[in-house]
Design a protein around this motif. Structure first.
Motif, mmCIF file in Angstrom:
data_model
loop_
_atom_site.group_PDB
_atom_site.id
_atom_site.type_symbol
_atom_site.label_atom_id
_atom_site.label_comp_id
_atom_site.label_asym_id
_atom_site.label_seq_id
_atom_site.Cartn_x
_atom_site.Cartn_y
_atom_site.Cartn_z
ATOM 1 N N LEU A 41 -21.337 -28.833 34.624
ATOM 2 C CA LEU A 41 -19.926 -28.777 34.695
ATOM 3 C C LEU A 41 -19.937 -28.399 33.218
ATOM 4 N N ALA A 42 -18.277 -27.456 32.163
ATOM 5 C CA ALA A 42 -18.374 -26.729 31.485
ATOM 6 C C ALA A 42 -18.126 -28.434 30.762
ATOM 7 N N PRO A 43 -18.142 -28.386 29.149
ATOM 8 C CA PRO A 43 -17.286 -29.242 28.535
ATOM 9 C C PRO A 43 -16.467 -29.909 28.625
ATOM 10 N N TRP A 44 -15.928 -29.298 29.363
ATOM 11 C CA TRP A 44 -14.038 -30.411 29.601
ATOM 12 C C TRP A 44 -14.683 -31.635 30.762
ATOM 13 N N GLY A 45 -15.292 -31.142 31.241
ATOM 14 C CA GLY A 45 -15.457 -31.672 32.446
ATOM 15 C C GLY A 45 -14.576 -31.807 33.839
ATOM 16 N N VAL A 46 -13.552 -32.728 34.585
ATOM 17 C CA VAL A 46 -12.606 -32.350 35.432
ATOM 18 C C VAL A 46 -11.680 -33.146 35.210
ATOM 19 N N ARG A 47 -10.377 -32.062 36.024
ATOM 20 C CA ARG A 47 -9.226 -33.259 35.849
ATOM 21 C C ARG A 47 -8.800 -33.424 36.771
ATOM 22 N N VAL A 48 -8.165 -34.785 37.817
ATOM 23 C CA VAL A 48 -7.897 -34.829 38.719
ATOM 24 C C VAL A 48 -6.842 -35.300 38.856
ATOM 25 N N ALA A 49 -5.827 -35.205 40.421
ATOM 26 C CA ALA A 49 -4.610 -35.322 40.661
ATOM 27 C C ALA A 49 -3.923 -35.834 41.613
ATOM 28 N N GLY A 50 -4.061 -37.378 41.876
ATOM 29 C CA GLY A 50 -3.478 -38.145 42.882
ATOM 30 C C GLY A 50 -3.699 -39.785 42.694
ATOM 31 N N GLY A 73 0.599 -32.810 49.553
ATOM 32 C CA GLY A 73 -0.587 -32.417 49.341
ATOM 33 C C GLY A 73 -1.940 -33.062 49.641
ATOM 34 N N PRO A 74 -2.858 -32.843 49.573
ATOM 35 C CA PRO A 74 -4.399 -33.354 49.434
ATOM 36 C C PRO A 74 -3.999 -33.552 47.461
ATOM 37 N N ALA A 75 -5.193 -34.578 47.072
ATOM 38 C CA ALA A 75 -5.088 -34.765 45.548
ATOM 39 C C ALA A 75 -6.493 -33.929 45.733
ATOM 40 N N LEU A 76 -6.176 -33.343 43.988
ATOM 41 C CA LEU A 76 -6.944 -32.673 43.894
ATOM 42 C C LEU A 76 -7.583 -32.748 42.040
#
Length: 379
Positions: free
Chosen positions: A267-276, A325-328
Motif C-alpha cells: 500500500l501507499a501510506p494512506w492505506g485503504v478506505r472502506v464503505a459498508g 450495491g456491494p461494499a467498497l
C-alpha cells in the motif's frame, strides 16, 4: 541475445495492443528495437526515481503500466518534466514500453494479478469484451469449383477462427435453377430447369472484410449469379475484459477482509478506505486494478459482496451504497495495479531466464503522507 524489439513483441503477445482503448497510448515510447537488452525494470509509473534506478543498475528496457506520454503532448523538450525523462532515457540507452488499458483487458492482466494477490478464486471478467463482429458466409458452388471459390475467399480474409486459418465446412446436395431469357448461364439452357450437384460451402469472416470477401466470391464463382447467404453472427462475450469477480476460499466479514486487503497489498501510506457494514459477510469479491468507479453497476450486477478498486469519488460511492450495491474497498490506484508488475516480471523471466528482471517496489503513488486526525466530526 534479447533485443528491445523482441521484448516489445513479447509484451504485445501477452497484452495485445488492439485491446487498448482508442484514447490510450501503448507500445514502444523510446528506444531502438535493435538494441540489446540484458536487464529489465517493471514499474507502474515512469518517474525520475524509476529512471534513477534504471540508470544506476544498467537497465536497457523499462516496462511500465501507465503511459508517460498520453494526451496533448506536443513537445518532449528537456525543459518539460516528461521530456526530461525521455531525454534521460535516450542518453542512457534505456528503452521504454507501456502496456496500459490493453493490460487491463487482457487475461491474465492487471485485475487477475490483483485477484491473485487477494486470494480471489475462479474469476471471470466483471465487464467482458465481446468477440470481433463476424459474418457467416454460405455459398452454393458446383462441386468441381468449390476449392477455387474457397481459396479466393480465404485470400480475401475469410476462414480464420482464433489461431486457425482456412476453416470451412461443406456438404454436397442438389441445386436447381431456371435461366431467364436474358441470362447467360455457365451451366444449363435458357428456359429450361437445371439441376446441378453443388457443395454448400460455409465459413466465417470479419465484418470489416465483407466487401473484399464478396468481390472474391463473385470473381472466383463460375455462375453469372452466385447463390449465397451472409448471416450476421451474435456478438458473444469473451473471457477477458475489465475487472474480475470470483470467490474467497472461506467467507469472512467486511472488516476482516479489509484487514486482509491491507496486509496483502503493497500500500501507499494512506492505506485503504472502506464503505459498508463491517460485520457483513464477504464471500464473492469483485476487483478492478486502478480507477474502477465506472464498473460500480457491473459490480452490483455480478452479485459481489465487496468491490475492491481505487479512486472512488464521494457521490458515485454514496449513490452506489444507497441503491444496495456491494461494499467498497478503495486501496489506491498504485497499490491495486502494482501486483501486475510481478506478473510481467514472470513473463519476461520465463521467456529468457538469462535476463536480469527487477520490479520497482517503492510506491509511485503521488499521495505520500497520511494524517489520521482525531476522528472528529469536522464540524
Amino acid at each position: 541475445m534479447a533485443a528491445v524489439g523482441d521484448l516489445v513483441e513479447l509484451i504485445d503477445e501477452h497484452y495485445p495492443p488492439h485491446l487498448a482503448e482508442s484514447w490510450d497510448s501503448v507500445g514502444l515510447v523510446c528506444g531502438d528495437p535493435l538494441d540489446t537488452v540484458t536487464a529489465v525494470l517493471v514499474c507502474v509509473d515512469v518517474t525520475d526515481a524509476v529512471v534513477d534506478h534504471a540508470i544506476a543498475h544498467g537497465v536497457e528496457l523499462i516496462v511500465a503500466h501507465h503511459p508517460l506520454l498520453l494526451r496533448g503532448v506536443d513537445t518532449v523538450g528537456a525543459h518539460t518534466p516528461k521530456g526530461r525523462i525521455v531525454h534521460r532515457l535516450v542518453r542512457a540507452g534505456c528503452a521504454l514500453v507501456t502496456a496500459h488499458t490493453n493490460a487491463d483487458i487482457a487475461r491474465p492482466g492487471v485485475s487477475d494479478a490483483l485477484a491473485d494477490a487477494l486470494g480471489v478464486l475462479d474469476t471471470r471478467p466483471l465487464q467482458p469484451t465481446t468477440a470481433p463482429a463476424l459474418d457467416k458466409w454460405v455459398v452454393f458452388v458446383p462441386v468441381g469449383d468449390t476449392d477455387a471459390v474457397a481459396d479466393a475467399m480465404f485470400r480475401a480474409g475469410a476462414g480464420a477462427i482464433g489461431d486457425y486459418s482456412r476453416c470451412r465446412w461443406q456438404v454436397t446436395g442438389s441445386g436447381q435453377f431456371l435461366p431467364g431469357d436474358a441470362a447467360t448461364p455457365h451451366i444449363g439452357t435458357r428456359g429450361e430447369i437445371e439441376t446441378v450437384v453443388e457443395d454448400r460451402l460455409e465459413m466465417v469472416a470479419p465484418r470489416s472484410r465483407r466487401d473484399a470477401v464478396l468481390a472474391a466470391l463473385r470473381d472466383a464463382h463460375p455462375y453469372e449469379e452466385p447463390a449465397f447467404d451472409v448471416l450476421v453472427q451474435a456478438a458473444l462475450a469473451e473471457d477477458r475484459g475489465l475487472g474480475r469477480v470470483g470467490r474467497l476460499a472461506e467467507p469472512t466479514t467486511l472488516s476482516a477482509f479489509a484487514d486482509h486487503v491491507a496486509s496483502a497489498l503493497h500500500l501507499a501510506p494512506w492505506g485503504v478506505r472502506v464503505a459498508g457494514d463491517p460485520d457483513a459477510e464477504v464471500a464473492t469479491v469483485a476487483v478492478c486494478g486502478g480507477a474502477g468507479d465506472s464498473l460500480l453497476d457491473a459490480a452490483t450486477a455480478s452479485g459481489a459482496h465487496v468491490f475492491v478498486t481505487a479512486d472512488l469519488r464521494h457521490h458515485p460511492a454514496d449513490e452506489h451504497l444507497r441503491t444496495g450495491g456491494p461494499a467498497l474497498v478503495d486501496a489506491g490506484h498504485w497499490a491495486t495495479e502494482f501486483p501486475w508488475c510481478a506478473q510481467v516480471a514472470g513473463v519476461v523471466s520465463a521467456w529468457d531466464p538469462s535476463l536480469v528482471v527487477d520490479v520497482f517496489e517503492a510506491p509511485t503513488d503521488p499521495f505520500t503522507v497520511h494524517a489520521a486526525g482525531d476522528g472528529g466530526s469536522g464540524e
